[in-house]
Design a protein around this motif. Structure first.
Motif, PDB file in Angstrom:
ATOM      1  N   ALA A  69       0.852  -1.192   0.000  1.00 18.49           N
ATOM      2  CA  ALA A  69       0.000   0.000   0.000  1.00 18.49           C
ATOM      3  C   ALA A  69       0.880   1.232   0.000  1.00 18.49           C
ATOM      4  N   GLY A  70       0.293   2.364  -0.419  1.00 24.33           N
ATOM      5  CA  GLY A  70       0.984   3.646  -0.372  1.00 24.33           C
ATOM      6  C   GLY A  70       1.331   4.178  -1.746  1.00 24.33           C
ATOM      7  N   ASN A  71       1.941   5.365  -1.735  1.00 26.77           N
ATOM      8  CA  ASN A  71       2.383   6.029  -2.958  1.00 26.77           C
ATOM      9  C   ASN A  71       3.821   6.511  -2.756  1.00 26.77           C
ATOM     10  N   PRO A  72       4.797   5.757  -3.311  1.00 27.86           N
ATOM     11  CA  PRO A  72       4.645   4.499  -4.051  1.00 27.86           C
ATOM     12  C   PRO A  72       4.325   3.336  -3.117  1.00 27.86           C
ATOM     13  N   ALA A  73       3.703   2.284  -3.678  1.00 34.48           N
ATOM     14  CA  ALA A  73       3.298   1.140  -2.868  1.00 34.48           C
ATOM     15  C   ALA A  73       4.514   0.414  -2.297  1.00 34.48           C
ATOM     16  N   ARG A  74       4.423   0.082  -1.011  1.00 28.93           N
ATOM     17  CA  ARG A  74       5.485  -0.654  -0.323  1.00 28.93           C
ATOM     18  C   ARG A  74       4.874  -1.827   0.433  1.00 28.93           C
ATOM     19  N   LYS A  75       5.674  -2.854   0.650  1.00 32.56           N
ATOM     20  CA  LYS A  75       5.192  -4.041   1.354  1.00 32.56           C
ATOM     21  C   LYS A  75       4.856  -3.711   2.798  1.00 32.56           C
ATOM     22  N   LEU A  76       3.673  -4.168   3.243  1.00 31.59           N
ATOM     23  CA  LEU A  76       3.259  -4.025   4.631  1.00 31.59           C
ATOM     24  C   LEU A  76       3.416  -5.330   5.402  1.00 31.59           C
ATOM     25  N   ARG A  77       3.050  -6.442   4.750  1.00 35.44           N
ATOM     26  CA  ARG A  77       3.124  -7.746   5.413  1.00 35.44           C
ATOM     27  C   ARG A  77       2.869  -8.838   4.378  1.00 35.44           C
ATOM     28  N   ASP A  78       3.002 -10.077   4.821  1.00 35.96           N
ATOM     29  CA  ASP A  78       2.649 -11.210   3.976  1.00 35.96           C
ATOM     30  C   ASP A  78       1.148 -11.446   4.026  1.00 35.96           C
ATOM     31  N   VAL A  79       0.622 -12.030   2.974  1.00 31.23           N
ATOM     32  CA  VAL A  79      -0.795 -12.378   2.926  1.00 31.23           C
ATOM     33  C   VAL A  79      -1.038 -13.600   3.812  1.00 31.23           C
ATOM     34  N   PRO A  80      -2.063 -13.585   4.676  1.00 35.35           N
ATOM     35  CA  PRO A  80      -2.393 -14.787   5.455  1.00 35.35           C
ATOM     36  C   PRO A  80      -2.928 -15.879   4.535  1.00 35.35           C
ATOM     37  N   ARG A  81      -2.591 -17.113   4.835  1.00 33.77           N
ATOM     38  CA  ARG A  81      -3.031 -18.227   3.992  1.00 33.77           C
ATOM     39  C   ARG A  81      -3.537 -19.380   4.854  1.00 33.77           C
ATOM     40  N   GLY A  82      -4.426 -20.191   4.290  1.00 30.83           N
ATOM     41  CA  GLY A  82      -4.950 -21.365   4.983  1.00 30.83           C
ATOM     42  C   GLY A  82      -5.887 -21.056   6.125  1.00 30.83           C
ATOM     43  N   THR A  83      -6.530 -19.877   6.115  1.00 30.92           N
ATOM     44  CA  THR A  83      -7.405 -19.503   7.236  1.00 30.92           C
ATOM     45  C   THR A  83      -8.753 -20.219   7.210  1.00 30.92           C
ATOM     46  N   LYS A  84      -9.223 -20.638   6.024  1.00 31.69           N
ATOM     47  CA  LYS A  84     -10.534 -21.282   5.858  1.00 31.69           C
ATOM     48  C   LYS A  84     -11.657 -20.435   6.465  1.00 31.69           C
ATOM     49  N   ALA A  85     -11.517 -19.101   6.341  1.00 35.76           N
ATOM     50  CA  ALA A  85     -12.489 -18.196   6.955  1.00 35.76           C
ATOM     51  C   ALA A  85     -13.892 -18.368   6.394  1.00 35.76           C
ATOM     52  N   GLU A  86     -13.992 -18.819   5.128  1.00 33.91           N
ATOM     53  CA  GLU A  86     -15.323 -19.005   4.548  1.00 33.91           C
ATOM     54  C   GLU A  86     -16.094 -20.104   5.278  1.00 33.91           C
ATOM     55  N   GLU A  87     -15.356 -21.043   5.882  1.00 31.76           N
ATOM     56  CA  GLU A  87     -15.997 -22.121   6.624  1.00 31.76           C
ATOM     57  C   GLU A  87     -16.148 -21.769   8.105  1.00 31.76           C
ATOM     58  N   THR A  88     -15.066 -21.292   8.720  1.00 36.94           N
ATOM     59  CA  THR A  88     -15.108 -21.024  10.163  1.00 36.94           C
ATOM     60  C   THR A  88     -16.043 -19.867  10.520  1.00 36.94           C
ATOM     61  N   SER A  89     -16.284 -18.958   9.562  1.00 39.92           N
ATOM     62  CA  SER A  89     -17.188 -17.832   9.836  1.00 39.92           C
ATOM     63  C   SER A  89     -18.658 -18.226   9.762  1.00 39.92           C
ATOM     64  N   GLY A  90     -18.943 -19.384   9.176  1.00 38.89           N
ATOM     65  CA  GLY A  90     -20.327 -19.808   8.992  1.00 38.89           C
ATOM     66  C   GLY A  90     -20.943 -19.367   7.683  1.00 38.89           C
ATOM     67  N   ALA A  91     -20.156 -18.685   6.826  1.00 42.43           N
ATOM     68  CA  ALA A  91     -20.718 -18.161   5.579  1.00 42.43           C
ATOM     69  C   ALA A  91     -21.155 -19.280   4.636  1.00 42.43           C
ATOM     70  N   VAL A  92     -20.334 -20.335   4.521  1.00 44.41           N
ATOM     71  CA  VAL A  92     -20.688 -21.444   3.626  1.00 44.41           C
ATOM     72  C   VAL A  92     -21.951 -22.135   4.110  1.00 44.41           C
TER      73      VAL A  92
END
Length: 231
Positions: free
Chosen positions: A195-218
Motif C-alpha cells: 500500500a501507499g504512494n509508491p506502494a510498499r510491502k506491509l506484510r505477507d498475505v495470510p493463507r490457509g485460514t478457511k475463513a469461509e468455513e469457520t465464519s459460517g458463511a458457507v
C-alpha cells in the motif's frame, strides 16, 4: 495479419507514434465497442459476454443457448465479470483470466500487453497504464511526438483496492493485495500486501485460514439454497 513496424514497436514497448491512421482506427474501433458495452443497459449475461468479447477481439463462438435463463447464465460462470462503465484503449492487447471481477469505472490503457490472472478482483476506479511518454518535452511534442510503454501483468488471485493505479512495466505477483489508493511503481512479490504512494510491502498475505468455513458463511449459503428449493 501483417503488423506495421510502428505498431510492432508499440507492442514491444519501444518509442512509436500513436496518432497514425492505423492506430487511430484501432482505438476508434475499441471506443465504439466500449460504448456499446457501457450503454447496453439491462441485458442478459450472454449478451454482456458477447459485447465484452467484441471489445477484446475474441472471435470464439458462444455456446448454444440453454433452455432457461438461469441455465444459460451458468454457461458463462467462468467468464470475466466487468461492471460498466469501463474505459479501454485498444482492447486487443488485453487478456482477462477466468472468474475475474472488475468493478465499475476501471481504466485500462493497453498500449502494450496487459494481463489479469484468474480470480483476480478489482475495486472501483482501478487504473492500469501500460503507456507513457518521453520526459523530454521537445521529443514529447503533444500529439505529434512519439510515445512508448511497457507490459503490465497481474497474476492469479490478486485483489486491487479502490483507486489503485498500476504503472508501466509492473508485475503483481500471485495472491497479492494492493491497498486502496496505492500507486504501484515496481513489481510486487507473490502473496504480499502492499500500500501507499509508491506502494510498499506491509506484510505477507495470510493463507490457509478457511475463513469461509469457520465464519459460517458457507453453511448459511447452503441453508439459503436448501430453503429456496422447497415447494
Amino acid at each position: 495479419m501483417a503488423v506495421s513496424e510502428n505498431k510492432a514497436r508499440s507492442l514491444r514497448g519501444e518509442i512509436y507514434y500513436a496518432f497514425t491512421p492505423e492506430l487511430l482506427g484501432e482505438r476508434r474501433r475499441c471506443a465504439l465497442a466500449v460504448s456499446r458495452y457501457n450503454n447496453a443497459g439491462e441485458v442478459s449475461r450472454r449478451k454482456r459476454v458477447e459485447l465484452w468479447r467484441d471489445i477484446v477481439g475474441d472471435k470464439s463462438p458462444l455456446p448454444p443457448a440453454a433452455t432457461t435463463e438461469e441455465e444459460d447464465e451458468e454457461l458463462f460462470a467462468e467468464d470475466a465479470w466487468v461492471e460498466p462503465p469501463v474505459h479501454i484503449d485498444y482492447g486487443t492487447n488485453l487478456e482477462l483470466g477466468d472468474n475475474v471481477f472488475v468493478n465499475f469505472n476501471c481504466t485500462i490503457l493497453d498500449t502494450c500487453k496487459v494481463t489479469i490472472g484468474a480470480r483476480t478482483l478489482f475495486a472501483p476506479n482501478v487504473s492500469l497504464y501500460s503507456g507513457t511518454h518521453p520526459l523530454d518535452p521537445e521529443v514529447r511534442n503533444g500529439t505529434k511526438g512519439p510515445e512508448l510503454g511497457d507490459e503490465i501483468h497481474i497474476e492469479e488471485d490478486c485483489w486491487l483496492g479502490g483507486n489503485v493505479t498500476v504503472l508501466p512495466g509492473v508485475r503483481i505477483g500471485k495472491g497479492s493485495t494492493v491497498g486502496a489508493g496505492s500507486v504501484v511503481t515496481k513489481d510486487v512479490a507473490p502473496y504480499t500486501v502492499v500500500a501507499g504512494n509508491p506502494a510498499r510491502k506491509l506484510r505477507d498475505v495470510p493463507r490457509g485460514t478457511k475463513a469461509e468455513e469457520t465464519s459460517g458463511a458457507v453453511a448459511a449459503l447452503e441453508r439459503d439454497r436448501a430453503a429456496a428449493v422447497k415447494p
